[in-house]
Design an enzyme around this catalytic site. Structure first.
Site, PDB file in Angstrom:
ATOM      1  N   SER A 127       0.834  -1.206   0.000  1.00 50.76           N
ATOM      2  CA  SER A 127       0.000   0.000   0.000  1.00 50.76           C
ATOM      3  C   SER A 127       0.861   1.245   0.000  1.00 50.76           C
ATOM      4  CB  SER A 127      -0.900   0.004   1.247  1.00 50.76           C
ATOM      5  OG  SER A 127      -1.513   1.259   1.432  1.00 50.76           O
ATOM      6  N   TYR A 152      -2.493  -0.351  10.039  1.00 49.48           N
ATOM      7  CA  TYR A 152      -2.659  -0.899   8.689  1.00 49.48           C
ATOM      8  C   TYR A 152      -1.361  -0.751   7.901  1.00 49.48           C
ATOM      9  CZ  TYR A 152      -4.009  -1.132   3.775  1.00 49.48           C
ATOM     10  OH  TYR A 152      -4.058  -1.437   2.450  1.00 49.48           O
TER      11      TYR A 152
END
Length: 344
Positions: A127, A152
């Protein structure tokens, strides 16, 4: 070739599976159908995939190694595109254990299954959030990513480290894919562009964080898929020029690489909102809010390595992409609403 796509009922997994089958590939798709967002949307995606003769889909959880190991064995998987993960920056603040189980335990299981079954190439979703507190723009795979600002992001950075370990120890070719704000038809309802569209269409005020002073490298789903497909065909090789005294985070002496897949053209959040208004033909009611924990002010992908290695650069404009999304949104929810009315 039999390709395993984890998270096949997810947004990117659905589109990627469609493209792979169009290219004549046999796809095994798994998903655990968790309730992080609308399960019916996931089942509708999977239902469409099941129409294709080259698709075999099933419900399975990567956090259960025995299930995963049996699947690799029974279907003679050759390559893996791992997209299953617990997504969402803000959700990781209130539900950390979901990320530990899926993104760490689950990813460890995928790596171990790949090792045991001698997989030829593992591609996995990282990501843009790994860049964290870095403000050096555009974000480059050669930058350090040691300062995540959400759990995350930390799990995605951990995935890259875990992948490198398996590339080093076992020669497993691994490619990390740092996606930048993916959007498009069949997208995730928790993403801002989706909630903006829904609320503007319904006349509900939208929350605009950081007083609207945000920029994102919005990347259309078809461009993301094209990048994945091209990288899938190019397993990484050890870099003979990698220098241990000046280690480059973007490559390795092992068969390991990471790539940014982004539009390379950041768009101001307010410009993005105005584009949605234009496509909907409705004006937004804006509710300006402060920056949220875990968020960053801007993202901007350096895609030089992607362009150099596979000859690809995203081309879809915001106007084209949002237009496609709005058309799908109105069509999908009109059909779904009609179906639900018939069931009453």
């Amino acid at each position: 070739m039999t390709i395993l796509v984890t998270g096949a009922a997810g947004f990117i997994g659905y589109h990627l599976s469609q493209r792979l089958m169009e290219d004549g590939q046999q796809v095994i798709g798994i998903d655990n159908f968790n309730d992080y967002y609308d399960i019916q949307l996931k089942r509708d995606r999977m239902g469409r995939l099941h129409r294709h003769p080259l698709f075999t889909g099933m419900e399975a959880d990567i956090a259960r190694f025995d299930e995963l190991d049996a699947l690799f064995r029974d279907y003679k998987v050759k390559t893996v595109i791992h997209l299953a993960a617990q997504a969402g920056v803000r959700y990781s603040i209130t539900n950390p254990f979901a990320y530990l189980e899926s993104n760490l335990v689950g990813f460890g299981n995928v790596l171990e299954a790949c090792r045991r079954h001698e997989i030829k190439h593992l591609l996995y979703a990282s990501s843009s959030s790994v860049y964290g507190a870095n403000v050096n723009m555009p974000f480059s795979v050669h930058d350090s990513v040691d300062h995540p600002v959400s759990l995350y992001a930390a799990t995605k950075k951990a995935n890259e480290l875990m992948a490198h370990t398996y590339s080093h120890l076992y020669g497993l070719p691994t490619t990390g894919l740092r996606f930048f704000t993916v959007y498009g038809p069949w997208g995730r309802p928790d993403m801002a562009y989706f909630t903006f569209t829904r609320d503007i269409d319904n006349g509900v005020p939208i929350k605009v964080f950081n007083e609207g002073r945000m920029q994102r490298d919005f990347t259309y789903i078809d461009d993301i898929v094209e990048g994945i497909v091209r990288l899938h065909a190019r397993p990484p090789q050890p870099d003979p020029h990698w220098n241990r005294e000046q280690p480059d985070p973007g490559s390795s002496y092992a068969p390991y690489r990471v790539y940014n897949i982004g539009n390379n053209k950041p768009v101001a959040l307010m410009t993005f909102i105005r584009t949605i208004e234009q496509m909907l033909g409705k004006e937004a009611k804006l509710e300006f809010m402060p920056m949220q924990p875990g968020d960053v002010e801007a993202t901007f992908a350096d895609i030089d390595e992607l362009t150099r290695d596979v000859g690809f650069k995203p081309t879809t404009t915001i106007q084209e992409g949002i237009g496609q999304f709005v058309d799908w949104y109105r069509s999908y929810y009109t059909v779904r609403s009609s179906a639900e009315q018939l069931q009453l």
